[in-house]
Write a protein that holds these residues in place. Structure first.
Motif, short mmCIF file in Angstrom:
data_model
loop_
_atom_site.label_atom_id
_atom_site.label_comp_id
_atom_site.label_asym_id
_atom_site.label_seq_id
_atom_site.Cartn_x
_atom_site.Cartn_y
_atom_site.Cartn_z
N ALA A 124 -19.96 -6.14 -46.00
CA ALA A 124 -20.18 -4.98 -45.86
C ALA A 124 -20.12 -4.59 -47.27
CB ALA A 124 -18.95 -3.91 -45.47
N GLY A 125 -20.94 -3.21 -47.77
CA GLY A 125 -21.51 -2.90 -49.22
C GLY A 125 -21.61 -1.54 -49.10
N TRP A 126 -21.92 -0.76 -50.23
CA TRP A 126 -22.36 0.26 -50.47
C TRP A 126 -23.99 0.25 -50.84
CZ3 TRP A 126 -19.54 3.65 -48.01
CH2 TRP A 126 -18.44 3.72 -48.01
N LEU A 127 -24.55 1.43 -50.87
CA LEU A 127 -25.94 1.77 -51.66
C LEU A 127 -26.17 2.64 -51.69
CD1 LEU A 127 -27.62 -0.31 -48.44
CD2 LEU A 127 -27.13 -1.49 -50.21
N ASP A 128 -26.70 3.34 -52.60
CA ASP A 128 -27.25 4.55 -52.66
C ASP A 128 -26.62 5.26 -52.84
OD1 ASP A 128 -29.81 3.28 -51.63
OD2 ASP A 128 -28.88 4.26 -49.08
N ASN A 129 -25.44 4.76 -54.19
CA ASN A 129 -24.36 5.73 -54.92
C ASN A 129 -23.68 5.71 -54.00
OD1 ASN A 129 -25.15 5.60 -57.10
ND2 ASN A 129 -26.49 7.09 -56.96
N GLU A 130 -22.80 4.92 -52.67
CA GLU A 130 -21.68 4.99 -52.09
C GLU A 130 -22.15 6.28 -51.17
OE1 GLU A 130 -18.26 5.30 -53.33
OE2 GLU A 130 -17.98 2.83 -54.98
N ARG A 131 -23.55 6.55 -50.70
CA ARG A 131 -23.57 7.60 -49.33
C ARG A 131 -24.31 6.73 -48.04
NH1 ARG A 131 -22.62 11.95 -50.54
NH2 ARG A 131 -23.56 12.73 -48.82
N THR A 132 -24.61 4.61 -48.11
CA THR A 132 -24.45 4.38 -47.46
C THR A 132 -23.56 3.56 -47.39
OG1 THR A 132 -27.16 5.22 -47.43
CG2 THR A 132 -26.27 2.69 -45.60
N LEU A 133 -22.74 3.35 -46.29
CA LEU A 133 -21.78 1.80 -45.79
C LEU A 133 -22.59 0.69 -45.12
CD1 LEU A 133 -19.50 0.39 -45.69
CD2 LEU A 133 -18.85 1.73 -43.81
N ASP B 125 -24.04 -20.66 -25.82
CA ASP B 125 -23.93 -20.20 -27.28
C ASP B 125 -24.96 -20.20 -28.37
OD1 ASP B 125 -21.46 -20.00 -25.58
OD2 ASP B 125 -20.83 -22.00 -26.73
N ALA B 126 -25.13 -18.54 -28.81
CA ALA B 126 -25.81 -18.01 -29.06
C ALA B 126 -25.56 -17.01 -30.91
CB ALA B 126 -26.40 -16.63 -28.83
N THR B 127 -25.80 -16.13 -31.62
CA THR B 127 -25.60 -15.96 -32.30
C THR B 127 -26.56 -14.63 -32.49
OG1 THR B 127 -24.54 -17.47 -33.53
CG2 THR B 127 -24.69 -15.28 -34.28
N ILE B 128 -26.14 -13.10 -32.42
CA ILE B 128 -26.74 -12.19 -32.69
C ILE B 128 -26.25 -11.55 -34.07
CG2 ILE B 128 -27.35 -9.73 -32.10
CD1 ILE B 128 -25.83 -10.29 -29.33
N ARG B 129 -27.61 -11.88 -34.58
CA ARG B 129 -27.14 -10.80 -36.08
C ARG B 129 -27.13 -9.31 -36.02
NH1 ARG B 129 -30.74 -9.18 -39.79
NH2 ARG B 129 -32.29 -10.51 -38.50
N ILE B 130 -26.17 -8.90 -36.23
CA ILE B 130 -26.64 -7.19 -36.89
C ILE B 130 -26.43 -6.75 -38.00
CG2 ILE B 130 -25.37 -5.34 -35.69
CD1 ILE B 130 -24.22 -6.57 -33.01
N TYR B 131 -27.92 -5.91 -38.34
CA TYR B 131 -27.22 -5.10 -39.87
C TYR B 131 -27.49 -3.83 -39.25
CZ TYR B 131 -29.50 -3.46 -44.02
OH TYR B 131 -29.18 -2.90 -45.20
N SER B 132 -25.79 -3.07 -40.24
CA SER B 132 -26.23 -1.00 -39.53
C SER B 132 -26.00 -1.27 -40.31
CB SER B 132 -24.84 -1.87 -39.42
OG SER B 132 -24.49 -2.45 -38.00
N GLU B 133 -26.33 0.07 -41.24
CA GLU B 133 -26.14 1.01 -42.18
C GLU B 133 -25.82 2.65 -41.56
OE1 GLU B 133 -29.64 1.59 -44.63
OE2 GLU B 133 -30.02 -0.04 -45.28
N TYR B 134 -24.96 2.63 -41.95
CA TYR B 134 -24.31 4.22 -41.87
C TYR B 134 -25.05 4.89 -42.99
CZ TYR B 134 -21.20 2.41 -38.33
OH TYR B 134 -20.79 0.65 -37.64
N ARG B 135 -25.89 6.33 -42.88
CA ARG B 135 -25.73 6.69 -43.91
C ARG B 135 -25.15 8.42 -44.01
NH1 ARG B 135 -32.80 5.34 -43.84
NH2 ARG B 135 -32.30 3.55 -44.38
N LEU B 136 -24.86 8.65 -44.77
CA LEU B 136 -24.40 10.38 -44.74
C LEU B 136 -25.35 11.05 -45.12
CD1 LEU B 136 -21.59 11.62 -44.70
CD2 LEU B 136 -20.92 10.73 -47.09
N GLU B 137 -25.86 11.96 -44.79
CA GLU B 137 -26.98 13.26 -45.41
C GLU B 137 -25.79 13.73 -46.10
OE1 GLU B 137 -29.53 14.73 -42.27
OE2 GLU B 137 -29.33 12.57 -41.27
#
Length: 178
Positions: free
Chosen positions: A109-118, A132-144
């Motif tokens: 996890a990390g912050w982007l956009d001056n901590e407006r996006t997780l 068995d398999a692996t799913i890669r999930i990339y998520s962005e929580y964007r605060l408006e």
């Protein structure tokens, strides 16, 4: 003695900055705006409760479908990768693709956009009919701007299109559940 005074002065100056970091607009309960979001297959409503405490971010999912209620929590860290034994995915109930017993999901996890996006990236081990398999999930929580709307964008290695969930922030005195 001078060193002690310097440390004390530094602590006093940095205390307001530490307080601001934990009082993020992300903190609170967010309710899914189903009409503006990707289909929530397998569920009828969802709340997302976010709590930031230093580098630790708690993401609690309160899900409902008819009389079924589920609350699952992922705790990540923006300073270091974590291994979660019960990583919760919104779509797992609908897809019936579950993690193997005793498996762990590495999450960064990390912050982007001056901590407006997780930003989160998870490598989720799963059992499927072929093995068995692996799913890669990339998520962005964007605060408006204004801190009243949150957009969650999820990209899955198993899908060609992103899932987009729009949330509205509930007031602190709203204790209703989905």
């Amino acid at each position: 003695m001078k060193l002690l005074r310097l440390k004390l002065l530094l602590g006093i100056l940095l205390l307001p900055l530490a307080a601001l970091a934990t009082d993020s607009d992300f903190n609170g309960r967010w309710r899914l705006d189903a009409e503006q979001s990707s289909a929530l297959d397998g569920w009828s409503t969802m709340d997302l409760c976010i709590e930031i405490n230093g580098s630790e971010v708690t993401l609690q999912h309160d899900m409902r479908w008819r009389s079924t209620r589920v609350t699952e929590t992922n705790v990540v860290n923006t300073r270091e990768s974590v291994n979660l034994s019960n990583y919760f995915r919104v779509e797992q109930r609908h897809m019936a693709v579950y993690s193997p017993k005793k498996s762990v999901t590495p999450v960064t996890a990390g912050w982007l956009d001056n901590e407006r996006t997780l930003r989160l990236e998870a490598l989720v081990p799963v059992e499927v009919s072929q093995g068995d398999a692996t799913i890669r999930i990339y998520s962005e929580y964007r605060l408006e701007e204004g801190g009243k709307k949150l957009t969650l964008i999820e990209l899955h290695s198993t899908r060609n299109r992103p899932l987009i969930y729009i949330f509205r922030k509930l007031s602190a005195d709203d204790t209703s559940r989905p």
